[in-house]
Write an enzyme that holds these catalytic residues in place. Structure first.
Site, PDB file in Angstrom:
ATOM      1  N   LYS A   1     -18.860 -18.184  -0.021  1.00 37.31           N
ATOM      2  CA  LYS A   1     -20.320 -18.077   0.016  1.00 37.31           C
ATOM      3  C   LYS A   1     -20.876 -17.351  -1.181  1.00 37.31           C
ATOM      4  O   LYS A   1     -20.274 -16.394  -1.666  1.00 37.31           O
ATOM      5  CB  LYS A   1     -20.729 -17.305   1.265  1.00 37.31           C
ATOM      6  CG  LYS A   1     -20.410 -18.008   2.542  1.00 37.31           C
ATOM      7  CD  LYS A   1     -20.784 -17.120   3.690  1.00 37.31           C
ATOM      8  CE  LYS A   1     -20.618 -17.827   5.020  1.00 37.31           C
ATOM      9  NZ  LYS A   1     -20.896 -16.920   6.123  1.00 37.31           N
TER      10      LYS A   1
ATOM     11  N   GLY B   1     -13.196  -4.243  -0.465  1.00 41.34           N
ATOM     12  CA  GLY B   1     -14.597  -3.819  -0.441  1.00 41.34           C
ATOM     13  C   GLY B   1     -14.907  -2.767  -1.486  1.00 41.34           C
ATOM     14  O   GLY B   1     -15.971  -2.804  -2.127  1.00 41.34           O
TER      15      GLY B   1
ATOM     16  N   ARG C   1       0.821  -1.217   0.000  1.00 41.09           N
ATOM     17  CA  ARG C   1       0.000   0.000   0.000  1.00 41.09           C
ATOM     18  C   ARG C   1       0.854   1.267   0.000  1.00 41.09           C
ATOM     19  O   ARG C   1       0.470   2.268  -0.600  1.00 41.09           O
ATOM     20  CB  ARG C   1      -0.939  -0.003   1.198  1.00 41.09           C
ATOM     21  CG  ARG C   1      -2.051  -1.010   0.987  1.00 41.09           C
ATOM     22  CD  ARG C   1      -2.947  -1.103   2.168  1.00 41.09           C
ATOM     23  NE  ARG C   1      -4.101  -1.921   1.867  1.00 41.09           N
ATOM     24  CZ  ARG C   1      -4.798  -2.583   2.775  1.00 41.09           C
ATOM     25  NH1 ARG C   1      -4.454  -2.520   4.041  1.00 41.09           N
ATOM     26  NH2 ARG C   1      -5.837  -3.294   2.419  1.00 41.09           N
TER      27      ARG C   1
ATOM     28  N   GLY D   1      -9.465  -9.455  -1.655  1.00 49.72           N
ATOM     29  CA  GLY D   1      -8.392 -10.041  -0.849  1.00 49.72           C
ATOM     30  C   GLY D   1      -7.836 -11.384  -1.272  1.00 49.72           C
ATOM     31  O   GLY D   1      -6.654 -11.493  -1.613  1.00 49.72           O
TER      32      GLY D   1
HETATM   33  P1  AMP Z   1     -14.447 -15.165   0.206  1.00 50.72           P
HETATM   34  O1  AMP Z   1     -13.949 -14.341   1.347  1.00 50.72           O
HETATM   35  O2  AMP Z   1     -15.921 -15.323   0.154  1.00 50.72           O
HETATM   36  O3  AMP Z   1     -13.854 -14.741  -1.120  1.00 50.72           O
HETATM   37  O4  AMP Z   1     -13.941 -16.637   0.487  1.00 50.72           O
HETATM   38  C1  AMP Z   1     -12.598 -16.973   0.508  1.00 50.72           C
HETATM   39  C2  AMP Z   1     -12.460 -18.267   1.270  1.00 50.72           C
HETATM   40  O5  AMP Z   1     -13.219 -19.269   0.641  1.00 50.72           O
HETATM   41  C3  AMP Z   1     -11.052 -18.788   1.342  1.00 50.72           C
HETATM   42  O6  AMP Z   1     -10.609 -18.678   2.667  1.00 50.72           O
HETATM   43  C4  AMP Z   1     -11.189 -20.251   0.926  1.00 50.72           C
HETATM   44  O7  AMP Z   1     -10.503 -21.138   1.786  1.00 50.72           O
HETATM   45  C5  AMP Z   1     -12.676 -20.505   1.036  1.00 50.72           C
HETATM   46  N1  AMP Z   1     -13.122 -21.604   0.183  1.00 50.72           N
HETATM   47  C6  AMP Z   1     -12.946 -21.747  -1.132  1.00 50.72           C
HETATM   48  N2  AMP Z   1     -13.438 -22.929  -1.550  1.00 50.72           N
HETATM   49  C7  AMP Z   1     -13.934 -23.551  -0.463  1.00 50.72           C
HETATM   50  C8  AMP Z   1     -14.562 -24.820  -0.245  1.00 50.72           C
HETATM   51  N3  AMP Z   1     -14.767 -25.670  -1.246  1.00 50.72           N
HETATM   52  N4  AMP Z   1     -14.936 -25.132   1.008  1.00 50.72           N
HETATM   53  C9  AMP Z   1     -14.719 -24.272   2.016  1.00 50.72           C
HETATM   54  N5  AMP Z   1     -14.140 -23.061   1.875  1.00 50.72           N
HETATM   55  C10 AMP Z   1     -13.750 -22.706   0.648  1.00 50.72           C
END
Ligand code: AMP
Length: 415
Positions: A218, A397, A35, A374
């Protein structure tokens, strides 16, 4: 609005909002200076052109109170080293009148963490939204926020916002302050310009085909973006943990895989919407499943919609990877947000690595690729491919909100 590329900074005092919210170790040493490096082109340009600098930033979440753990004094020397010049420090960001007035061309003043004042964020302290009197407290705080912004504005002749990471917040230093400068004396910094241009490349000046890859844990946190992208993309790869919400929604067996049971209908709606709009929705066909959420777990490749009981999908399988590549390689515009698996564990990096490599190949062949949010940034860094994509965004964000189609207050205030 002003334009940093043709503004005459000679003899001017410039107050620049940067994002120096860098990670520190337990000894207060910077562990990643990305940064700081990101803000250098703007800061150096102003100094080189005969201006003086008042640099302001937040660090961490001190919640409106002075807290030595978040003091920007800890990074003063690093900033001085990066700029190649001495940096003065003002321990109270709201009492810098004299220090600012004393600045000579070429000199630099770093202000203490803006968030030591609750006025920076402008949220009333010690009262909940549901409490009686909240509305009055919020109004009072908004007034104080304006006064605080006016104090900051009083230090300088020109305001530059180069903090993309906080551009989605309407804070005193990111947006409100702009009200106290004439139109020609407020502007985006060079980093902000690059970020805004990168977002425009995927939302406005799209070269087709356009492939977006959305991954992560998610679907619920990405709905706004997925919906906005539906109107723009040719191919939409949905991968990572959200895969299994889609599989279950279609009647699949997902074992212990991560799943949002209250989003099954949403998954079906998104699939219908894609069909409606002629978007090629690419979901995993197979996955690497594990018998525990661990790097030491036993693994097997199985259909993404037929995972044995007691096993959970942790990464994209080989057939899915081929399908992802097919959608990425011919693309001329690419957006990637969110990993295809639990990439933090070595055993489950393959899907994310394959995506990063395919994006690098497509970029080499002339595509514009933007990686942001991130975890996907962590992925390209981990695989040593950050220099092989067109643009790695510094804003988590802020980038996601921009892609959702929202106007960023920090950009609107000066852009
Ligand atoms: P996000 O913050 O929503 O972009 O999610 C990122 C996180 O999703 C990372 O820490 C990954 O470890 C997790 N992730 C990706 N694929 C899977 C999966 N199949 N099962 C559980 N966690 C996951």
């Amino acid at each position: 609005m002003g334009n940093i590329n043709n503004y005459d900074f000679k003899g001017k005092k410039a107050i620049v909002r940067v994002d120096f919210n860098v990670p520190l170790d337990e000894n207060g040493k910077i562990t990643d200076d990305t940064r700081i490096r990101g803000a250098l082109p703007t800061l150096k340009k102003i100094l080189d052109e005969g201006g003086s600098l008042i640099i302001m930033s937040h660090m961490g979440k001190p919640k409106g109170k002075v807290n030595a753990k978040y003091s920007l004094s800890q990074i003063r020397e690093d900033v001085a080293k990066a700029l190649g010049t001495d940096v003065k420090f003002e321990p109270d960001c709201a009492k810098a009148h004299q220090a600012a007035a004393d600045l000579k061309p070429g000199e630099v003043l770093l202000l203490e963490n803006l968030r030591f004042y609750p006025e920076e964020e402008g949220k009333p302290v010690g009262i909940e939204k549901t409490d009686e009197g909240y509305k009055e407290a919020a109004e009072e705080m908004k007034k104080r926020q304006k006064e605080f912004a006016k104090i900051l504005a009083g230090y300088a002749d020109v305001y530059v916002n180069d903090a993309f990471g906080t551009a989605h917040r309407k804070h005193a230093s990111t947006a409100v302050i702009a009200d106290y400068f004439a139109a020609e004396d407020k502007m985006l910094g060079l980093l902000m310009e690059k970020e805004v241009k990168a977002v425009d490349a995927i939302l406005k000046d799209i070269k087709r085909p356009f492939t977006a890859i959305m991954g992560g844990a998610k679907v619920s946190t990405k709905i706004g973006i997925i919906e906005n992208l539906m109107d723009k993309v040719d191919n939409l790869i949905l991968c990572g943990g959200m895969t299994f919400t889609f599989m279950k929604a279609q009647g699949g067996k997902i074992g212990n895989s991560i799943c949002e049971d209250d989003k099954l209908q949403l998954a079906l709606d998104l699939m219908a919407k894609a069909k409606d709009k002629g978007v090629n929705l690419v979901l995993a066909t197979d996955c690497v499943a594990a018998d525990a959420f661990s790097n030491d777990a036993n693994t097997q490749v199985c259909p993404a919609n037929d995972i044995p009981d007691g096993w959970e999908g942790m990464d994209a399988g080989p057939d899915s990877i081929l399908k992802f590549r097919e959608a990425i390689l011919p693309a001329k515009t690419i957006l990637w947000n969110g990993p295809a698996g639990v990439f933090e564990m070595e055993k489950f990096t393959r899907g994310s690595k394959a995506i990063a490599e395919a994006i690098a190949e497509a970029t080499e062949a002339g595509a514009f690729s933007l990686v942001g949010g991130g975890d996907s940034v962590a992925c390209v860094n981990k695989f040593g491919l950050a220099d092989s994509v067109s643009y790695v965004s510094t804003g988590g964000g802020a980038l996601l909100e921009a892609i959702e189609g929202k106007t960023l207050p920090g950009v609107a205030a000066v852009g």
